[in-house]
Design an enzyme around this catalytic site. Sequence first.
Site, short mmCIF file in Angstrom:
data_model
loop_
_atom_site.label_atom_id
_atom_site.label_comp_id
_atom_site.label_asym_id
_atom_site.label_seq_id
_atom_site.Cartn_x
_atom_site.Cartn_y
_atom_site.Cartn_z
N GLN A 116 0.81 -1.20 0.00
CA GLN A 116 0.00 0.00 0.00
C GLN A 116 0.85 1.27 0.00
OE1 GLN A 116 -2.88 -1.56 3.32
NE2 GLN A 116 -3.98 -0.04 2.12
N HIS A 117 0.20 2.37 -0.36
CA HIS A 117 0.67 3.75 -0.19
C HIS A 117 1.76 4.20 -1.15
CE1 HIS A 117 -1.50 3.15 3.50
NE2 HIS A 117 -0.53 2.50 4.10
N ASP A 176 -2.40 -4.93 0.09
CA ASP A 176 -1.94 -6.21 0.60
C ASP A 176 -2.67 -6.66 1.86
OD1 ASP A 176 -0.78 -4.20 2.11
OD2 ASP A 176 1.28 -4.89 1.85
#
Length: 474
Positions: A76-77, A231
């Site tokens: 992520q991110h 995830d």
Amino acid sequence: MTLGGGVLVAGVDSSTQSTKVVVRDADTGAERRSGSAPHPVGTEVDPAAWWAALEQAVAAAGGLDDVSAIAVSGQQHGMVCLDESGDVVRPALLWNDTRSAAAAAELVAELGSQGWAEGVGTVPVASITVSKLRWLAEHEPENARRTVAVCLPHDWLTWRLLGTGDLADLVTDRSDASGTGYWSPVTGEYRLDLLRLALGRDDVLLPRVLGPHEAAGRTPGGVLVGPGTGDNAGAALGLGATRGDVVISIGTSGVVCAVSATSTADPTGTVAGFASATGEHLPLVCTLNAARVLDATATLLGVDHAELSRLALSAPSGADGLVVVPYLEGERTPNEPDATGAVHGWTLASSTPAHLARAAVEGLLCGLADGVDALVDLDVPVERVVLVGGGARSAAVAEIAPAVLGRTVLVPPEGEHVAAGAARQAAWVLAGTDAPPSWDASATVVHDARADPAVRTRYAEVRGLTAHRRPATG
């Protein structure tokens, strides 16, 4: 609805460290084959390396010629910036890149933590995409100007699988969009005002947010492509987690997340109000220091992981007062990006390898236990605890966890749960049903032990001491 005939689906886990691909039976979830390939080390990576790893992992898994659908679950991110031709503007900044810590603090000061929590469910820290965009605007203004589209790692890989090269085909899902800091899991809309606050403009293209089982399109070879997930949402889907389940993942990061019917808004920033991969919510607490705490301790003691577990289990609960605060790479929860690790309560009695091993495992688990408490404080139901990830393979972690958490802990068999979640999503998209397929749940090992609250009490006494601040370098 069953698809029958041995229909196969593929799930991809593009994590910080590697790409894993699993090919499973769409009806039963039985794994048929798998493959993997490593990623480069570092906190910024050229996305081309992810694509190369995906191609290698797919080849190692026997290819996609007999696969009907595929979905990607990714870290992520991460900030992936694209120019007008669809080329990557600069290497992607990963979630664990902390250079944007000051930018995050600026954004929180400008809007207020309550404003962020109510607006998007998440108070920015260094890992969140919106913080990285502010860093980009301030430190690389030319790259910021060249950026015409912003997406996340799983979005970019899904787009590459589609093979059109058209930026208009960029898509994401609720789970990953909810980790950007400029999309609301409550309203289901982008907050362009927050994008503008970070980047200085809001005219960049953002991926279209698909529903949990909405198809993104097809590969040039005709394989149906799912929306993908972040995830953590992928792991929850792969484990079949439902409301009341708390999943604790001990991997590169430590994650505590729960499937919930309602959203959360935590102005302290401890709990991020993310969305799940199934249309619900996934309130989440994340720490930077997890399985690598075990790696570092084993290296320090000159032992392998089996011996580290043996040592830890041979020491008394509480390690005779020895406490390890394992902020080895700074920390995200609590938000201490410049912190270092620290050892407290060192005495002659605790000067043994076994005590240090025990204290390291307990310190790791105390941080995760704080995460469970944070969920409970927001009225998130906690009924079962499921322990997964590389760290869950440690006998010491599994056996000590119930005493630290004060709850029975279930440990599923070792497996690629994130990739399994992506495969389950692919099967869901293929089936076109309202709910994901019910795959056979693997047997789990149940761990129980008498709670020892003194361990957490002692940890709480020392975790905030300023002695573990990272020294300035010049």
